[in-house]
Enzyme design. Structure first.
Site, mmCIF file in Angstrom:
data_model
loop_
_atom_site.group_PDB
_atom_site.id
_atom_site.type_symbol
_atom_site.label_atom_id
_atom_site.label_comp_id
_atom_site.label_asym_id
_atom_site.label_seq_id
_atom_site.Cartn_x
_atom_site.Cartn_y
_atom_site.Cartn_z
ATOM 1 N N GLY A 19 -78.473 35.507 62.969
ATOM 2 C CA GLY A 19 -77.493 35.683 64.021
ATOM 3 C C GLY A 19 -78.152 36.146 65.306
ATOM 4 N N ALA A 20 -77.335 36.503 66.301
ATOM 5 C CA ALA A 20 -77.839 37.006 67.577
ATOM 6 C C ALA A 20 -76.773 37.874 68.217
ATOM 7 C CB ALA A 20 -78.215 35.859 68.504
ATOM 8 N N GLU A 70 -87.318 39.939 61.944
ATOM 9 C CA GLU A 70 -86.634 38.685 62.265
ATOM 10 C C GLU A 70 -87.494 37.793 63.153
ATOM 11 O OE1 GLU A 70 -82.091 40.542 62.059
ATOM 12 O OE2 GLU A 70 -83.142 40.378 63.969
#
Length: 217
Positions: free
Chosen positions: A81-82, A102
């Site tokens: 995700g972000a 990540e």
């Protein structure tokens, strides 16, 4: 339409890219939480590495195979995700304090795929930018960084202190270079477009797929 619904839609669209026999990097966060059951349902033969203990525990509970990163030196694909996604592919990550791992996994992947709900799509990135800092010399590192504040949060999976850079981020490449050059700063949460192959953003009942693969060439 709810944010959780959008997260699930984006995740399920991205999960279709994963094929039997792949090596897979599993990200961290609330959006990735939808990825694990989506993969488990397909019962594929995969080799997975998790970017946080939380993701690893959740994956193992679903009988997804997770192994140490030391046994894999590249991934076919990584999905994560972000916190913010800009139109040109720049990202801010690190809300879950696992951005160092990540970024390592993203850089080791042939295809780094980002999944997000519509609230994460922004016209331009804005502060704060998450940082992981070494405990050794922490006060000195923070003085060099200037506009930074320690986050009231647990340490990273590798024991680093989590902070947030609050300065201007108009020149993203410049800020990334600045933060990366400070001794004691382990990693920052700015992810450049060169790392990103695909972005899936759900909006209502539809999913936008942006391919940035050319930027990785």
């Amino acid at each position: 339409m709810s944010v959780e619904h959008e997260k699930q839609l984006a995740t399920e669209a991205a999960a279709e890219l994963i094929e039997d026999g792949m090596t897979v990097g599993l990200g961290t966060g609330s959006t990735v939480a939808y990825l694990l059951p989506a993969l488990a349902r397909r019962a594929l033969s995969l080799r997975c590495v998790a970017t946080s203990p939380r993701t690893e525990e959740a994956a193992l509970m679903l009988d997804l195979p997770v192994e140490p990163f030391g046994s894999i030196d590249r991934f076919d694909i990584a999905i994560d995700g972000a916190d913010q996604v800009a139109p040109d592919g720049w990202l801010v990550k690190g809300g879950g304090a696992a951005h160092t791992r990540e970024k390592i996994v993203a850089a080791a992947s042939d295809r780094f795929v980002v999944i997000a709900d519509s609230s994460k799509r922004v016209t331009a990135l804005r502060p704060p930018v998450p940082l992981e800092l070494l405990e050794f010399g922490l006060a000195a590192t923070m003085r060099l960084l200037h506009s930074v504040s320690l986050r009231n949060a647990p340490r990273s999976p590798d024991g680093g202190a989590i902070a947030d850079y609050q300065g201007a981020v108009d020149d993203l490449a410049g800020v990334a270079a600045l933060l990366g050059a400070i001794p004691g700063a382990v990693e920052h949460g700015l992810f450049p477009p060169a790392l990103v192959a695909d972005v899936f953003v759900a909006r209502g009942d539809s999913v936008e797929h942006h391919n940035h693969a050319k930027s990785r060439a």
